[in-house]
Design a protein around this motif. Structure first.
Motif, PDB file in Angstrom:
ATOM      1  N   LYS A  51       0.790  -1.236   0.000  1.00 17.05           N
ATOM      2  CA  LYS A  51       0.000   0.000   0.000  1.00 17.05           C
ATOM      3  C   LYS A  51       0.823   1.288   0.000  1.00 17.05           C
ATOM      4  O   LYS A  51       0.482   2.219  -0.728  1.00 17.05           O
ATOM      5  N   PRO A  52       1.911   1.413   0.768  1.00 15.18           N
ATOM      6  CA  PRO A  52       2.655   2.692   0.736  1.00 15.18           C
ATOM      7  C   PRO A  52       3.778   2.744  -0.286  1.00 15.18           C
ATOM      8  O   PRO A  52       4.692   3.557  -0.161  1.00 15.18           O
ATOM      9  N   ILE A  53       3.729   1.920  -1.317  1.00 11.77           N
ATOM     10  CA  ILE A  53       4.834   1.856  -2.277  1.00 11.77           C
ATOM     11  C   ILE A  53       5.014   3.167  -3.046  1.00 11.77           C
ATOM     12  O   ILE A  53       6.139   3.623  -3.248  1.00 11.77           O
ATOM     13  N   VAL A  54       3.947   3.781  -3.480  1.00 10.84           N
ATOM     14  CA  VAL A  54       4.079   5.010  -4.272  1.00 10.84           C
ATOM     15  C   VAL A  54       4.679   6.148  -3.435  1.00 10.84           C
ATOM     16  O   VAL A  54       5.602   6.821  -3.910  1.00 10.84           O
ATOM     17  N   PRO A  55       4.233   6.383  -2.198  1.00 12.31           N
ATOM     18  CA  PRO A  55       4.902   7.436  -1.408  1.00 12.31           C
ATOM     19  C   PRO A  55       6.368   7.127  -1.104  1.00 12.31           C
ATOM     20  O   PRO A  55       7.211   8.030  -1.118  1.00 12.31           O
ATOM     21  N   ALA A  57       8.357   5.346  -3.025  1.00 14.50           N
ATOM     22  CA  ALA A  57       9.042   5.573  -4.298  1.00 14.50           C
ATOM     23  C   ALA A  57       9.231   7.068  -4.541  1.00 14.50           C
ATOM     24  O   ALA A  57      10.267   7.487  -5.081  1.00 14.50           O
ATOM     25  N   PHE A  58       8.259   7.853  -4.156  1.00 10.77           N
ATOM     26  CA  PHE A  58       8.374   9.305  -4.301  1.00 10.77           C
ATOM     27  C   PHE A  58       9.541   9.838  -3.465  1.00 10.77           C
ATOM     28  O   PHE A  58      10.354  10.634  -3.950  1.00 10.77           O
ATOM     29  N   VAL A  59       9.661   9.394  -2.214  1.00  6.87           N
ATOM     30  CA  VAL A  59      10.751   9.834  -1.340  1.00  6.87           C
ATOM     31  C   VAL A  59      12.102   9.401  -1.909  1.00  6.87           C
ATOM     32  O   VAL A  59      13.058  10.192  -1.946  1.00  6.87           O
ATOM     33  N   GLY A  82       6.452   4.181 -12.113  1.00  9.09           N
ATOM     34  CA  GLY A  82       6.808   2.766 -12.108  1.00  9.09           C
ATOM     35  C   GLY A  82       6.271   2.060 -10.873  1.00  9.09           C
ATOM     36  O   GLY A  82       5.895   0.886 -10.925  1.00  9.09           O
ATOM     37  N   ALA A  83       6.216   2.773  -9.745  1.00 13.09           N
ATOM     38  CA  ALA A  83       5.690   2.197  -8.507  1.00 13.09           C
ATOM     39  C   ALA A  83       4.184   1.920  -8.606  1.00 13.09           C
ATOM     40  O   ALA A  83       3.689   0.987  -7.974  1.00 13.09           O
ATOM     41  N   VAL A  84       3.482   2.702  -9.406  1.00 13.60           N
ATOM     42  CA  VAL A  84       2.058   2.412  -9.639  1.00 13.60           C
ATOM     43  C   VAL A  84       1.928   1.057 -10.335  1.00 13.60           C
ATOM     44  O   VAL A  84       1.078   0.235  -9.984  1.00 13.60           O
TER      45      VAL A  84
END
Length: 172
Positions: A51-55, A57-59, A82-84
């Motif tokens: 679930k927190p992969i996109v945040p 990946a953003f960091v 890409g994380a999406v």
């Protein structure tokens, strides 16, 4: 951004960023090196929580952007987009099988590299040959997958994150 409250994760991210920025260049072969951020994201998505992969990946993308010589935000956008895709795959496949993790790592790595090239080309016309970029992206994805085949089992043993329940199947 609930994941920011997990001290163990924040310490792991700090060590990972330090490792990627200082030591990872020693693993370079003809300017092709594995991307340990991508390996960590696949590990986290498949073994901890998708679930927190996109945040996350953003960091990691922002930290890459700060220390890279590309346009600011390109690394972040390619890693987050890409994380999406990684999140989509982590939800749909069996997360315990190693071959699924490694094939997802390869796909995620290749997609992130292609997204980086496309976003960079939209900002400024490419000055490198497209065929060389595709070859370098393919070799980098293969090298990242090879490194992931060694790092993922070690990460499971050494990090000892509390894995969520038994098999991770979702009915809906």
């Amino acid at each position: 951004m609930r994941f920011l409250h997990d001290r163990k994760l924040m310490m792991m991210l700090a060590v990972l960023i330090w490792f990627e920025l200082s030591i990872a260049s020693y693993f370079s072969v003809y300017s092709i090196r594995p991307d340990f951020f991508l390996i960590f994201l696949v590990f986290y998505a498949f073994r901890i929580n998708w679930k927190p992969i996109v945040p996350i990946a953003f960091v990691l993308g922002v930290s890459k952007d700060i220390f890279s010589n590309s346009f600011f935000g390109v690394e972040t956008a390619s890693l987050a987009l890409g994380a999406v895709f990684l999140e989509f795959l982590a939800v749909r496949f069996d997360r315990e099988k190693r071959w699924i993790q490694l094939s997802t790592l390869f796909s995620f790595s290749l997609l992130s590299a292609i997204l980086f090239f496309v976003i960079s080309a939209l900002i400024k016309p490419p000055s490198i040959l497209g065929s060389w970029f595709l070859t370098k992206s393919l070799l980098s994805s293969c090298y990242t997958t090879l490194a992931g085949s060694a790092v993922l089992p070690m990460a499971e043993r050494w990090l000892r994150f509390p894995l969520r329940g038994g098999r991770q199947y979702e009915l809906f």
